[in-house]
Design a protein around this motif. Structure first.
Motif, PDB file in Angstrom:
ATOM      1  N   GLY A 180     -10.724 -10.565  -0.697  1.00 36.38           N
ATOM      2  CA  GLY A 180      -9.367 -10.274  -1.155  1.00 36.38           C
ATOM      3  C   GLY A 180      -9.238  -9.085  -2.067  1.00 36.38           C
ATOM      4  N   SER A 181     -10.348  -8.409  -2.361  1.00 37.04           N
ATOM      5  CA  SER A 181     -10.311  -7.341  -3.360  1.00 37.04           C
ATOM      6  C   SER A 181      -9.663  -6.062  -2.857  1.00 37.04           C
ATOM      7  N   VAL A 182      -9.467  -5.931  -1.544  1.00 36.46           N
ATOM      8  CA  VAL A 182      -8.780  -4.752  -1.004  1.00 36.46           C
ATOM      9  C   VAL A 182      -7.349  -5.087  -0.623  1.00 36.46           C
ATOM     10  N   ILE A 183      -7.144  -6.163   0.133  1.00 31.72           N
ATOM     11  CA  ILE A 183      -5.802  -6.483   0.608  1.00 31.72           C
ATOM     12  C   ILE A 183      -4.851  -6.746  -0.553  1.00 31.72           C
ATOM     13  N   GLY A 184      -5.336  -7.398  -1.605  1.00 34.10           N
ATOM     14  CA  GLY A 184      -4.478  -7.661  -2.754  1.00 34.10           C
ATOM     15  C   GLY A 184      -3.976  -6.380  -3.388  1.00 34.10           C
ATOM     16  N   GLY A 185      -4.850  -5.397  -3.521  1.00 36.09           N
ATOM     17  CA  GLY A 185      -4.448  -4.119  -4.095  1.00 36.09           C
ATOM     18  C   GLY A 185      -3.499  -3.350  -3.195  1.00 36.09           C
ATOM     19  N   ARG A 186      -3.743  -3.423  -1.891  1.00 40.58           N
ATOM     20  CA  ARG A 186      -2.863  -2.718  -0.954  1.00 40.58           C
ATOM     21  C   ARG A 186      -1.441  -3.269  -1.008  1.00 40.58           C
ATOM     22  N   VAL A 187      -1.325  -4.589  -1.064  1.00 44.83           N
ATOM     23  CA  VAL A 187       0.000  -5.200  -1.156  1.00 44.83           C
ATOM     24  C   VAL A 187       0.685  -4.758  -2.445  1.00 44.83           C
ATOM     25  N   GLY A 188      -0.053  -4.798  -3.553  1.00 46.55           N
ATOM     26  CA  GLY A 188       0.528  -4.385  -4.830  1.00 46.55           C
ATOM     27  C   GLY A 188       0.991  -2.939  -4.821  1.00 46.55           C
ATOM     28  N   LEU A 189       0.191  -2.061  -4.245  1.00 52.76           N
ATOM     29  CA  LEU A 189       0.547  -0.639  -4.220  1.00 52.76           C
ATOM     30  C   LEU A 189       1.706  -0.354  -3.272  1.00 52.76           C
ATOM     31  N   MET A 190       1.867  -1.151  -2.224  1.00 47.11           N
ATOM     32  CA  MET A 190       3.022  -0.983  -1.340  1.00 47.11           C
ATOM     33  C   MET A 190       4.319  -1.261  -2.091  1.00 47.11           C
ATOM     34  N   LEU A 191       4.284  -2.257  -2.960  1.00 51.01           N
ATOM     35  CA  LEU A 191       5.486  -2.635  -3.705  1.00 51.01           C
ATOM     36  C   LEU A 191       5.723  -1.757  -4.919  1.00 51.01           C
ATOM     37  N   GLU A 192       4.631  -1.269  -5.521  1.00 50.94           N
ATOM     38  CA  GLU A 192       4.741  -0.420  -6.711  1.00 50.94           C
ATOM     39  C   GLU A 192       3.644   0.638  -6.651  1.00 50.94           C
ATOM     40  N   PRO A 193       3.970   1.827  -6.099  1.00 52.90           N
ATOM     41  CA  PRO A 193       2.943   2.872  -5.929  1.00 52.90           C
ATOM     42  C   PRO A 193       2.260   3.290  -7.222  1.00 52.90           C
ATOM     43  N   ASP A 194       2.923   3.086  -8.362  1.00 53.11           N
ATOM     44  CA  ASP A 194       2.338   3.489  -9.649  1.00 53.11           C
ATOM     45  C   ASP A 194       1.667   2.306 -10.357  1.00 53.11           C
ATOM     46  N   LEU A 195       1.312   1.280  -9.588  1.00 48.95           N
ATOM     47  CA  LEU A 195       0.796   0.044 -10.196  1.00 48.95           C
ATOM     48  C   LEU A 195      -0.527   0.262 -10.909  1.00 48.95           C
ATOM     49  N   LEU A 196      -1.416   1.082 -10.361  1.00 48.16           N
ATOM     50  CA  LEU A 196      -2.711   1.284 -11.008  1.00 48.16           C
ATOM     51  C   LEU A 196      -2.533   1.884 -12.394  1.00 48.16           C
ATOM     52  N   ARG A 197      -1.669   2.870 -12.514  1.00 44.08           N
ATOM     53  CA  ARG A 197      -1.431   3.478 -13.825  1.00 44.08           C
ATOM     54  C   ARG A 197      -0.904   2.452 -14.820  1.00 44.08           C
ATOM     55  N   LYS A 198       0.014   1.636 -14.374  1.00 40.61           N
ATOM     56  CA  LYS A 198       0.616   0.642 -15.280  1.00 40.61           C
ATOM     57  C   LYS A 198      -0.398  -0.437 -15.681  1.00 40.61           C
ATOM     58  N   LEU A 199      -1.233  -0.862 -14.730  1.00 46.54           N
ATOM     59  CA  LEU A 199      -2.239  -1.877 -15.052  1.00 46.54           C
ATOM     60  C   LEU A 199      -3.328  -1.348 -15.970  1.00 46.54           C
ATOM     61  N   ALA A 200      -3.611  -0.039 -15.888  1.00 43.81           N
ATOM     62  CA  ALA A 200      -4.675   0.556 -16.697  1.00 43.81           C
ATOM     63  C   ALA A 200      -4.244   0.842 -18.129  1.00 43.81           C
ATOM     64  N   ALA A 201      -2.949   0.909 -18.364  1.00 45.16           N
ATOM     65  CA  ALA A 201      -2.452   1.285 -19.687  1.00 45.16           C
ATOM     66  C   ALA A 201      -2.941   0.328 -20.764  1.00 45.16           C
ATOM     67  N   ASP A 202      -3.295   0.901 -21.908  1.00 40.70           N
ATOM     68  CA  ASP A 202      -3.692   0.139 -23.107  1.00 40.70           C
ATOM     69  C   ASP A 202      -5.001  -0.615 -22.963  1.00 40.70           C
ATOM     70  N   ARG A 203      -5.800  -0.283 -21.965  1.00 35.65           N
ATOM     71  CA  ARG A 203      -7.142  -0.864 -21.863  1.00 35.65           C
ATOM     72  C   ARG A 203      -8.170   0.212 -22.173  1.00 35.65           C
ATOM     73  N   LYS A 204      -9.330  -0.221 -22.633  1.00 34.33           N
ATOM     74  CA  LYS A 204     -10.457   0.695 -22.785  1.00 34.33           C
ATOM     75  C   LYS A 204     -11.262   0.619 -21.494  1.00 34.33           C
ATOM     76  N   LEU A 205     -11.201   1.695 -20.690  1.00 35.57           N
ATOM     77  CA  LEU A 205     -11.762   1.681 -19.354  1.00 35.57           C
ATOM     78  C   LEU A 205     -13.004   2.550 -19.228  1.00 35.57           C
ATOM     79  N   VAL A 206     -13.943   2.082 -18.402  1.00 37.34           N
ATOM     80  CA  VAL A 206     -15.104   2.853 -17.977  1.00 37.34           C
ATOM     81  C   VAL A 206     -15.023   3.029 -16.466  1.00 37.34           C
TER      82      VAL A 206
END
Length: 411
Positions: free
Chosen positions: A30-56
């Protein structure tokens, strides 16, 4: 974590539902299909989910999944960590990873080499770990010098802290435009893709040990490392020596662990706290897993390209039979000519069984190398021909996933 906008919340929730359904119906993790569905509904979802986290972001040709797992394990000492544990290393996989741990303050994301500039720009990650570059899936990724150049452009002018393997000239060149770089002497056993200077094209001279390198015609040379892998130990920037004692086998995994320790220090996590966590990791998405059937114990090893086969041979037991399986599907790259860059003579003297969709390509390569082998119509047939007891299995990406599925996707 700040509250997501309503549209992003809905996209994230529906993506998680799609991922759950994929797992429940046995179609995948499910690690690909879940992301694809999310991005179809909100193309900027990755940016919003990454905000305010300390990422590597972790990128390389080989060892991305393992190093991501090691860093994640260590950072769990500090709190919850979002990560793409199953290796879905493009934006859809990143969305799934961050959405599934929406309150985690930390994130460790494995990133495909080609997608690193895009993902860095989207997530604004503060830390990037770069380990190695070698030829892989040339029909998809292109020339690795082009990848290194894309890395240089992506890192230039960004307030990002890069942890990079200075023993790899291409990685060094790709990382050298970053505002802050911590250099790690993590080793480089595969050198066939880095004999020429990426800066000027001149020849690279190496020291007798092979560690130090410098261009013969321009100032480009190996930087002085802050962290050094020295056999079973890692030496930190203060000169303290730390015995790794990790359970993952081979020199490549010791290098991965050295990179992980350097990354965790950027989180102010002391090696004394990080190392016990690294030692808890025994397998990574099926890699190094022992599976058993009908009196046979098989250890699963992944090798996707010539550099990866070199590391797999380092781990494989020369006293045991070995099953080799090669496909050439989309994720593998359609072109199998890279098999001719692998020195299979190391397999001489042990029983070798060959399977996979491109078993005849591999059989021809072994015949030219003078290595006796037996061709099998399927992995199941190869397994049945192995005498009861232990054996090693080396497979490229899709062949490896098929073997995992045979044993219930052992993790």
């Amino acid at each position: 974590m700040s509250q997501l906008p309503l549209r992003a919340q809905l996209a994230s929730a529906l993506g998680r539902t799609a991922a759950t359904l994929s797992r429940a119906t046995g179609r995948g993790d499910g690690s690909v299909i879940g992301g694809r569905v999310g991005l179809m509904l909100e193309p900027d979802l990755l940016r919003k989910l990454a905000a305010d986290r300390k990422l590597v972001l972790v990128s390389a040709t080989n060892g991305k999944t393992t190093t991501t797992r090691l860093i994640t394990s260590a950072l769990q000492e500090l709190g919850e960590v979002a990560t793409n544990a199953f290796g879905a290393n493009m934006p859809a996989g990143h969305v799934s990873a961050l959405a599934s741990a929406k309150d985690a303050p930390y994130g460790v994301l494995e990133v495909d080499e080609k997608y690193l500039p895009e993902v860095l720009d989207t997530t604004q990650a503060g830390i990037v770990c770069l380990m190695n570059l070698s030829r892989d899936q040339m029909d998809r990724a292109g020339e690795i010098w082009q990848l290194a150049q894309k890395w240089r452009r992506a890192l230039s002018g960004k307030p990002v802290h890069v942890i990079a393997n200075c023993d790899d000239p291409l990685v060094t060149w790709g990382a050298s435009t970053a505002a802050q770089v911590t250099w790690v002497a993590g080793g480089q056993r595969w050198r066939e893709d880095s004999w020429c200077c990426p800066e000027c094209g001149g020849p690279l001279d190496r020291s007798a040990s092979g560690a130090a390198w410098a261009c013969r015609e321009c100032p480009f040379r190996r930087p002085e490392p802050s962290w050094v892998l020295d056999g079973e130990d890692v030496i930190d920037p203060r000169g303290a020596r730390w015995r790794l004692d990790i359970q993952l086998p081979g020199e490549a995994n010791r290098s991965n662990a050295a990179m992980a320790l350097a990354v965790t220090e950027a989180f102010w996590l002391d090696p004394a706290r990080a190392l016990p966590r690294l030692r808890m990791v025994t397998s990574v998405a099926g890699r190094y897993t022992m599976v058993e059937r009908d009196g046979r114990a098989l250890r699963l090893l992944l090798a996707k390209n010539p550099a990866g086969w070199l590391e797999a041979f380092d781990v494989a037991d020369p006293a045991l039979p070995i099953i080799l399986s090669v496909n050439a599907q989309g994720p593998d790259g359609r072109d199998t000519s890279w098999l001719w860059d692998v020195d299979y003579r190391v397999l001489a003297g042990r029983p070798v069984l060959v399977a996979g969709e491109r078993r005849l390509d591999l059989a021809l390569r072994l015949a030219v190398a003078g290595v006796p082998f037996q061709v099998c119509d399927s992995f199941q047939q190869a397994m049945a021909l192995v005498p009861p007891g232990r054996a090693d299995v080396i497979a490229n990406y899709t062949a490896f996933q098929q073997i995992r599925a045979e044993f219930g996707r052992a993790i």
